[in-house]
Each structure stands twice: as C-alpha cells, then as structure tokens.
Scaffold this motif. Structure first.
Motif, PDB file in Angstrom:
ATOM      1  N   ASP A  99       0.874  -0.912  -0.074  1.00  0.00           N
ATOM      2  CA  ASP A  99      -0.625  -0.042   0.183  1.00  0.00           C
ATOM      3  C   ASP A  99       1.054   1.002  -0.275  1.00  0.00           C
ATOM      4  OD1 ASP A  99       0.767   0.435   2.640  1.00  0.00           O
ATOM      5  OD2 ASP A  99      -1.078  -1.401   3.801  1.00  0.00           O
ATOM      6  N   THR A 100       0.346   2.600  -0.492  1.00  0.00           N
ATOM      7  CA  THR A 100       1.266   3.553  -0.501  1.00  0.00           C
ATOM      8  C   THR A 100       2.041   3.712   0.897  1.00  0.00           C
ATOM      9  OG1 THR A 100      -0.507   4.929  -1.890  1.00  0.00           O
ATOM     10  CG2 THR A 100       0.958   6.000  -0.628  1.00  0.00           C
ATOM     11  N   LEU A 101       1.323   3.826   1.936  1.00  0.00           N
ATOM     12  CA  LEU A 101       2.372   3.821   3.031  1.00  0.00           C
ATOM     13  C   LEU A 101       3.659   3.188   3.578  1.00  0.00           C
ATOM     14  CD1 LEU A 101       0.304   4.520   5.887  1.00  0.00           C
ATOM     15  CD2 LEU A 101       1.411   6.807   4.614  1.00  0.00           C
ATOM     16  N   VAL A 102       3.012   2.012   2.886  1.00  0.00           N
ATOM     17  CA  VAL A 102       4.262   0.475   2.741  1.00  0.00           C
ATOM     18  C   VAL A 102       5.377   0.908   1.745  1.00  0.00           C
ATOM     19  CG1 VAL A 102       4.975  -1.913   2.892  1.00  0.00           C
ATOM     20  CG2 VAL A 102       3.105  -0.578   4.588  1.00  0.00           C
ATOM     21  N   ASP A 103       4.484   0.947   0.450  1.00  0.00           N
ATOM     22  CA  ASP A 103       6.124   0.829  -0.532  1.00  0.00           C
ATOM     23  C   ASP A 103       6.858   2.317  -0.374  1.00  0.00           C
ATOM     24  OD1 ASP A 103       4.332  -0.932  -1.557  1.00  0.00           O
ATOM     25  OD2 ASP A 103       3.174   0.305  -3.377  1.00  0.00           O
ATOM     26  N   LEU A 104       6.407   3.456   0.078  1.00  0.00           N
ATOM     27  CA  LEU A 104       6.712   4.665   1.273  1.00  0.00           C
ATOM     28  C   LEU A 104       7.935   4.635   1.533  1.00  0.00           C
ATOM     29  CD1 LEU A 104       4.747   8.159   0.867  1.00  0.00           C
ATOM     30  CD2 LEU A 104       6.754   7.346   2.492  1.00  0.00           C
ATOM     31  N   ILE A 105       7.293   4.103   2.880  1.00  0.00           N
ATOM     32  CA  ILE A 105       9.037   3.667   3.241  1.00  0.00           C
ATOM     33  C   ILE A 105      10.223   2.927   3.147  1.00  0.00           C
ATOM     34  CG2 ILE A 105       9.483   2.114   5.588  1.00  0.00           C
ATOM     35  CD1 ILE A 105       8.367   5.085   6.182  1.00  0.00           C
ATOM     36  N   ASN A 106       9.958   1.715   1.626  1.00  0.00           N
ATOM     37  CA  ASN A 106      10.784   1.005   0.807  1.00  0.00           C
ATOM     38  C   ASN A 106      11.104   1.369  -0.086  1.00  0.00           C
ATOM     39  OD1 ASN A 106       9.994  -1.303   2.432  1.00  0.00           O
ATOM     40  ND2 ASN A 106       7.796  -2.288   0.829  1.00  0.00           N
ATOM     41  N   LEU A 107      10.946   2.519  -0.371  1.00  0.00           N
ATOM     42  CA  LEU A 107      11.088   3.438  -1.363  1.00  0.00           C
ATOM     43  C   LEU A 107      12.172   3.646  -0.721  1.00  0.00           C
ATOM     44  CD1 LEU A 107      12.462   4.841  -4.591  1.00  0.00           C
ATOM     45  CD2 LEU A 107      10.861   6.419  -3.618  1.00  0.00           C
ATOM     46  N   VAL A 108      12.094   4.696   0.606  1.00  0.00           N
ATOM     47  CA  VAL A 108      13.344   5.311   0.978  1.00  0.00           C
ATOM     48  C   VAL A 108      14.596   4.666   1.888  1.00  0.00           C
ATOM     49  CG1 VAL A 108      13.652   6.795   2.490  1.00  0.00           C
ATOM     50  CG2 VAL A 108      11.006   7.841   1.947  1.00  0.00           C
ATOM     51  N   SER A 109      13.779   3.417   1.704  1.00  0.00           N
ATOM     52  CA  SER A 109      15.747   2.558   2.850  1.00  0.00           C
ATOM     53  C   SER A 109      15.734   2.237   0.975  1.00  0.00           C
ATOM     54  CB  SER A 109      14.158   0.972   3.247  1.00  0.00           C
ATOM     55  OG  SER A 109      14.746   0.659   3.647  1.00  0.00           O
ATOM     56  N   LEU A 110      15.635   1.972   0.318  1.00  0.00           N
ATOM     57  CA  LEU A 110      15.827   1.880  -0.850  1.00  0.00           C
ATOM     58  C   LEU A 110      17.246   2.641  -1.275  1.00  0.00           C
ATOM     59  CD1 LEU A 110      13.781  -0.152  -2.823  1.00  0.00           C
ATOM     60  CD2 LEU A 110      15.504  -1.444  -2.318  1.00  0.00           C
ATOM     61  N   ARG A 111      16.462   3.885  -1.085  1.00  0.00           N
ATOM     62  CA  ARG A 111      17.781   4.757  -1.387  1.00  0.00           C
ATOM     63  C   ARG A 111      18.500   5.086  -0.474  1.00  0.00           C
ATOM     64  NH1 ARG A 111      12.350   9.585  -3.501  1.00  0.00           N
ATOM     65  NH2 ARG A 111      12.452   8.753  -5.307  1.00  0.00           N
ATOM     66  N   THR A 112      18.286   5.329   0.562  1.00  0.00           N
ATOM     67  CA  THR A 112      19.131   5.290   1.461  1.00  0.00           C
ATOM     68  C   THR A 112      20.135   4.876   2.110  1.00  0.00           C
ATOM     69  OG1 THR A 112      17.755   4.974   3.635  1.00  0.00           O
ATOM     70  CG2 THR A 112      17.816   7.307   2.728  1.00  0.00           C
ATOM     71  N   GLY A 113      19.260   3.279   1.968  1.00  0.00           N
ATOM     72  CA  GLY A 113      20.545   2.101   2.716  1.00  0.00           C
ATOM     73  C   GLY A 113      20.114   2.100   3.574  1.00  0.00           C
ATOM     74  N   TYR A 114      19.109   2.915   5.151  1.00  0.00           N
ATOM     75  CA  TYR A 114      18.219   3.004   6.213  1.00  0.00           C
ATOM     76  C   TYR A 114      17.725   1.426   6.510  1.00  0.00           C
ATOM     77  CZ  TYR A 114      21.047   7.309   7.317  1.00  0.00           C
ATOM     78  OH  TYR A 114      22.564   7.645   7.637  1.00  0.00           O
ATOM     79  N   SER A 115      16.872   1.142   7.572  1.00  0.00           N
ATOM     80  CA  SER A 115      16.404  -0.508   7.924  1.00  0.00           C
ATOM     81  C   SER A 115      15.352   0.802   8.093  1.00  0.00           C
ATOM     82  CB  SER A 115      16.805  -1.056   8.138  1.00  0.00           C
ATOM     83  OG  SER A 115      17.689  -1.700   7.912  1.00  0.00           O
TER      84      SER A 115
END
Length: 221
Positions: A99-115
């Motif tokens: 969903d949008t919230l989960v997908d959004l967090i995943n994108l930031v995690s992918l971009r930054t390397g932060y869990s």
C-alpha cells in the motif's frame, strides 16, 4: 510525538547509533501511480549501476550489518531490510506492492540504505519506545514471516513488547489502509550524517502522496 530512548545494552554495543523519527497524520491508499514511477526509476538506476556484491558495502547497510554482529546476530542469516530489498531488485524480482505507506517507506529505505520501521502509531501501546536487544524466546511475529527469533537483534519495544527490528516489523503495529497516523523510525547505525536527509525524504513523499503536512521530526541518540 513519542519519546524514544536507548537501553544501556544497545548504547554499549552500538555507541555510534543515532536515529530520527517522523510522526505524521496521513491518508493511506492501496496504490499510488506517481510513487511507483519513482520506485521503478530507482529500480532501473540500481540494477544498471550496482553489483550484487557491492550491496553490503553501502555505508548504512554495512553499519547495520556490523551492529547485528555486535548485538549477537548473523547478518547473513537475518538480513537488514534495506539490504534484503536491494538484493531482491538485483535478482530481477520486482518490489512487492503493499500500500502507499509501506511502499513509500520501502523506497526511502532503498534509496538511503537505512532500515526503517514504519508503524501505525495508533497501535503502539503507550507514548514511549525503547531501543534494546532481543532476548532468547522473546515473542515477536514478523510481518509476513511468522514467529521471528529476535534474540540478538536490535528491537524497539513499547509497553507490551517488541514492535520493530531492522529485519522486520511486528504484525501488531503494522500499517494498513486504515492507518491515519504513521511513525517512521530511521536507524542510523552509521551515525547522524544522512539522517536529516532521510527524514526530509520521508516528509516529502508523505506530502506528495498521502495528503500529509509532513508531520513532526524527532532526533534521538
């Protein structure tokens, strides 16, 4: 906003840790085309410029892997989520659409390397979280993973128990279409540098895709 503190044991194991949290009112949706255009663009960039063996060398990922070792967990068996997401894309498997919230967090995690922990703030018990280290036999149901052995994993706990590790968050506090308040927690095992940018990225995406005003930001260490 919640208060977030660090236990003595996590401070000793990971003395360079710093974190940032974003708390915001949101409107979640099942799918967001604009967000997925950004996810697909990142996927293309990652897979065309990165080698699989380089993923664990990304600074934030490498620092999280080292934190696992210091806390007593094998990062090869229990991968930090940011590493697992990047490895998935490198294997040619598309990012799962939740969903949008989960997908959004995943994108930031992918971009930054932060869990990054993404929680439905209204499901958190109490107004305080503490980051500690998982104990043997401590109950924890990972999202989509069933019972997870969190012994030796860094874990955020509320009044009831564990809600999030860098490998998986807990079913009890997971976000869904009903979520109206998000708490996103960025784990900076590599220190403070980069945390403000990650929080800003979360806020920007929340404004663009969830109707939020960006919410509040809390730095902690």
């Amino acid at each position: 906003m919640f208060t977030i503190t660090l236990s003595k044991e996590i401070k000793e194991a990971c003395p360079g840790f710093a974190g940032v949290a974003v708390y915001a009112e949101v409107a979640n949706t099942a799918f967001c085309e604009g967000l997925w255009e950004e996810i697909n663009a990142f996927t293309e960039e990652l897979t065309s410029t990165t080698r699989m063996e380089d993923i664990k060398l990304q600074p934030a990922i490498a620092a999280t892997r080292e934190a696992y070792k210091r806390c007593g967990k094998d990062p090869g068996r229990y991968r930090p989520s940011a590493e697992a997401l990047r490895r998935r894309l490198m294997r040619g498997i598309p990012l799962y659409q939740i969903d949008t919230l989960v997908d959004l967090i995943n994108l930031v995690s992918l971009r930054t390397g932060y869990s990054i922990g993404g929680f439905d703030a209204d499901k958190i018990q109490g107004e305080a979280l503490e980051l500690g280290i998982g104990k043997a036999g401590e109950p924890f149901e990972g999202i989509g993973k069933g019972v997870l052995n969190i012994e030796g994993l860094p874990v955020y706990r509320d009044e009831v128990g564990g809600i999030g590790t860098p490998t998986s968050d807990n079913e009890r506090t997971k976000m869904g279409l009903e979520t109206t308040h998000i708490l996103a927690v960025v784990n900076g095992y590599s220190g403070k540098e980069g945390l403000a940018d990650a929080a800003g990225m979360i806020q920007d995406l929340l404004r663009k895709y969830t109707g939020s005003d960006g919410g509040e930001v809390l730095f902690f260490e």
